[in-house]
Scaffold this motif. Structure first.
Motif, mmCIF file in Angstrom:
data_model
loop_
_atom_site.group_PDB
_atom_site.id
_atom_site.type_symbol
_atom_site.label_atom_id
_atom_site.label_comp_id
_atom_site.label_asym_id
_atom_site.label_seq_id
_atom_site.Cartn_x
_atom_site.Cartn_y
_atom_site.Cartn_z
ATOM 1 N N GLY A 211 0.804 -1.212 0.000
ATOM 2 C CA GLY A 211 0.000 0.000 0.000
ATOM 3 C C GLY A 211 0.833 1.255 0.000
ATOM 4 N N TYR A 212 0.215 2.358 0.395
ATOM 5 C CA TYR A 212 0.839 3.671 0.252
ATOM 6 C C TYR A 212 2.078 3.843 1.128
ATOM 7 C CZ TYR A 212 1.413 8.675 -0.389
ATOM 8 O OH TYR A 212 1.932 9.910 -0.702
ATOM 9 N N SER A 248 -2.971 -4.988 -3.160
ATOM 10 C CA SER A 248 -3.182 -4.269 -1.904
ATOM 11 C C SER A 248 -4.629 -3.832 -1.746
ATOM 12 C CB SER A 248 -2.269 -3.042 -1.836
ATOM 13 O OG SER A 248 -2.620 -2.214 -0.743
ATOM 14 N N ASN A 249 -5.173 -4.054 -0.564
ATOM 15 C CA ASN A 249 -6.535 -3.599 -0.278
ATOM 16 C C ASN A 249 -6.639 -2.078 -0.278
ATOM 17 O OD1 ASN A 249 -9.297 -4.301 0.448
ATOM 18 N ND2 ASN A 249 -8.839 -3.340 2.409
ATOM 19 N N ASP A 250 -5.504 -1.380 -0.201
ATOM 20 C CA ASP A 250 -5.506 0.075 -0.289
ATOM 21 C C ASP A 250 -6.268 0.562 -1.516
ATOM 22 O OD1 ASP A 250 -4.083 0.604 2.002
ATOM 23 O OD2 ASP A 250 -2.501 1.743 0.996
ATOM 24 N N ILE A 251 -6.183 -0.199 -2.613
ATOM 25 C CA ILE A 251 -6.776 0.269 -3.867
ATOM 26 C C ILE A 251 -8.000 -0.532 -4.297
ATOM 27 C CG2 ILE A 251 -4.702 1.356 -4.791
ATOM 28 C CD1 ILE A 251 -4.256 -1.249 -6.420
ATOM 29 N N ARG A 256 -10.875 4.302 -2.868
ATOM 30 C CA ARG A 256 -10.015 4.055 -4.036
ATOM 31 C C ARG A 256 -10.424 2.801 -4.804
ATOM 32 N NH1 ARG A 256 -4.870 4.552 -0.346
ATOM 33 N NH2 ARG A 256 -6.530 4.861 1.187
ATOM 34 N N HIS A 257 -11.623 2.299 -4.570
ATOM 35 C CA HIS A 257 -12.059 1.054 -5.206
ATOM 36 C C HIS A 257 -11.950 1.100 -6.732
ATOM 37 C CE1 HIS A 257 -15.644 3.695 -4.903
ATOM 38 N NE2 HIS A 257 -15.884 3.238 -6.126
ATOM 39 N N PHE A 258 -12.193 2.268 -7.324
ATOM 40 C CA PHE A 258 -12.173 2.363 -8.786
ATOM 41 C C PHE A 258 -10.766 2.157 -9.343
ATOM 42 C CE2 PHE A 258 -11.250 6.558 -7.232
ATOM 43 C CZ PHE A 258 -10.434 7.172 -8.173
#
Length: 305
Positions: A211-212, A248-251, A256-258
């Protein structure tokens, strides 16, 4: 604001100066929320700090609309009992079906209607072309996907948000026929259903990396090696054809799902989405709407454009 998804969306509308208190998950993510993570904390929907909320004297409190509904109902009741004039606003800001409407609602409430329309133009520009291509695909053209959460052998089925995102990206979930939203599955059943692509999540639970906040892909690489080395999985089409990915679940979760859907579409249909550059969409989102530099590790192996 209890949910970080709403915090992030409010920042997309350039209204973060109106936020005076944030929930636990915003506080615990200073890399992504450098200034907002220094605001007073109000707990979480699991353990709300009602006194902290009331001490801030807010004009409104933002909580989830549908997630953790019973807990949020209780929070709303307690807040309204303590201050009948307090406005409680219920938005999720992570569900694709309701996201655009919630962005408009936030734009109206926060007097950021122009900013909301600017952001939605970008959002639709990212998700619309994917929807247009996927909508005309035959079911036989959709690859068989095994999706696994950060918990081993835990998958998403019909009714789950992750399942819906696989479908939006043009995938055919091999466990989409099961009735439960999320369930543990027998590893042998994956072998029996023989997926063409495997997507394994990281970024939460015991797999809380990537992730970030990170730039080293070694943990994602190690997790991928764990997956492909599982007993009997060497014969899976996904493993034999080198189509096993860590995401990563971050995105894929949250606001940020899109971006995650764009990455999945590229992985599922590289020929159909030859011109799609998910990293470019991600980079513009971070710089233009979040005021952040592009950094982090989100998918392994890296997608080459």
């Amino acid at each position: 604001m209890f949910n970080s998804e709403t915090v992030e969306t409010v920042r997309s509308l350039k209204a973060q100066d109106k936020i005076i208190g944030v929930g636990r998950f915003t506080l615990e993510n200073p890399a992504y929320f450098p200034e907002l993570s220094r605001l007073p904390g109000v707990g979480s929907v699991w353990t709300p700090d009602i006194e902290a909320v009331l001490e801030l004297h807010p004009d409104a409190v933002f909580v989830y609309g549908t997630f953790m509904k019973s807990s949020v109902d209780e929070i709303q009741d307690i807040l309204k009992a303590a201050d009948p004039n307090l406005v409680v606003i219920r938005v999720d800001c992570y569900i694709p079906e309701s996201y655009e409407e919630e962005v408009r609602i936030l734009g109206h409430i926060l007097d950021r209607e122009e900013e909301a329309e600017e952001f939605l133009e970008f959002y639709r520009g990212a998700i619309g072309p994917i929807e247009a291509i996927v909508s005309v695909l035959d079911e036989t053209d959709k690859p068989a996907i095994y999706f696994e959460s950060w918990g081993d052998f835990r998958t998403a089925t019909q009714g789950a948000g992750y399942h819906d995102k696989l479908v939006m990206a043009g995938g055919n979930n091999i466990f989409g026929d099961l009735a439960l939203s999320y369930t543990d599955i027998d590893p042998e059943s994956v072998i029996e259903r023989n997926p063409e692509i495997i997507v394994k999540l990281c970024g939460a639970g015991s797999r809380n990396f990537g992730g970030y906040g990170e730039d080293d892909p070694s943990q994602l690489e190690g997790l991928r090696e764990e997956v492909v080395s599982r007993p009997g999985w060497g014969t899976l089409d996904a493993v034999e054809n080198d189509r096993v990915y860590i995401l990563s679940n971050d995105i894929l979760g949250g606001a940020r799902h899109f971006i995650g859907i764009a990455y999945l579409a590229k992985l599922f249909h590289p020929e159909l989405f030859a011109d799609l550059d998910p990293a470019a969409v991600h980079r513009e989102y971070l710089s233009r709407f979040q005021g952040l530099d592009f950094r982090g590790v989100y998918v392994y192996p890296e997608i080459l454009i």
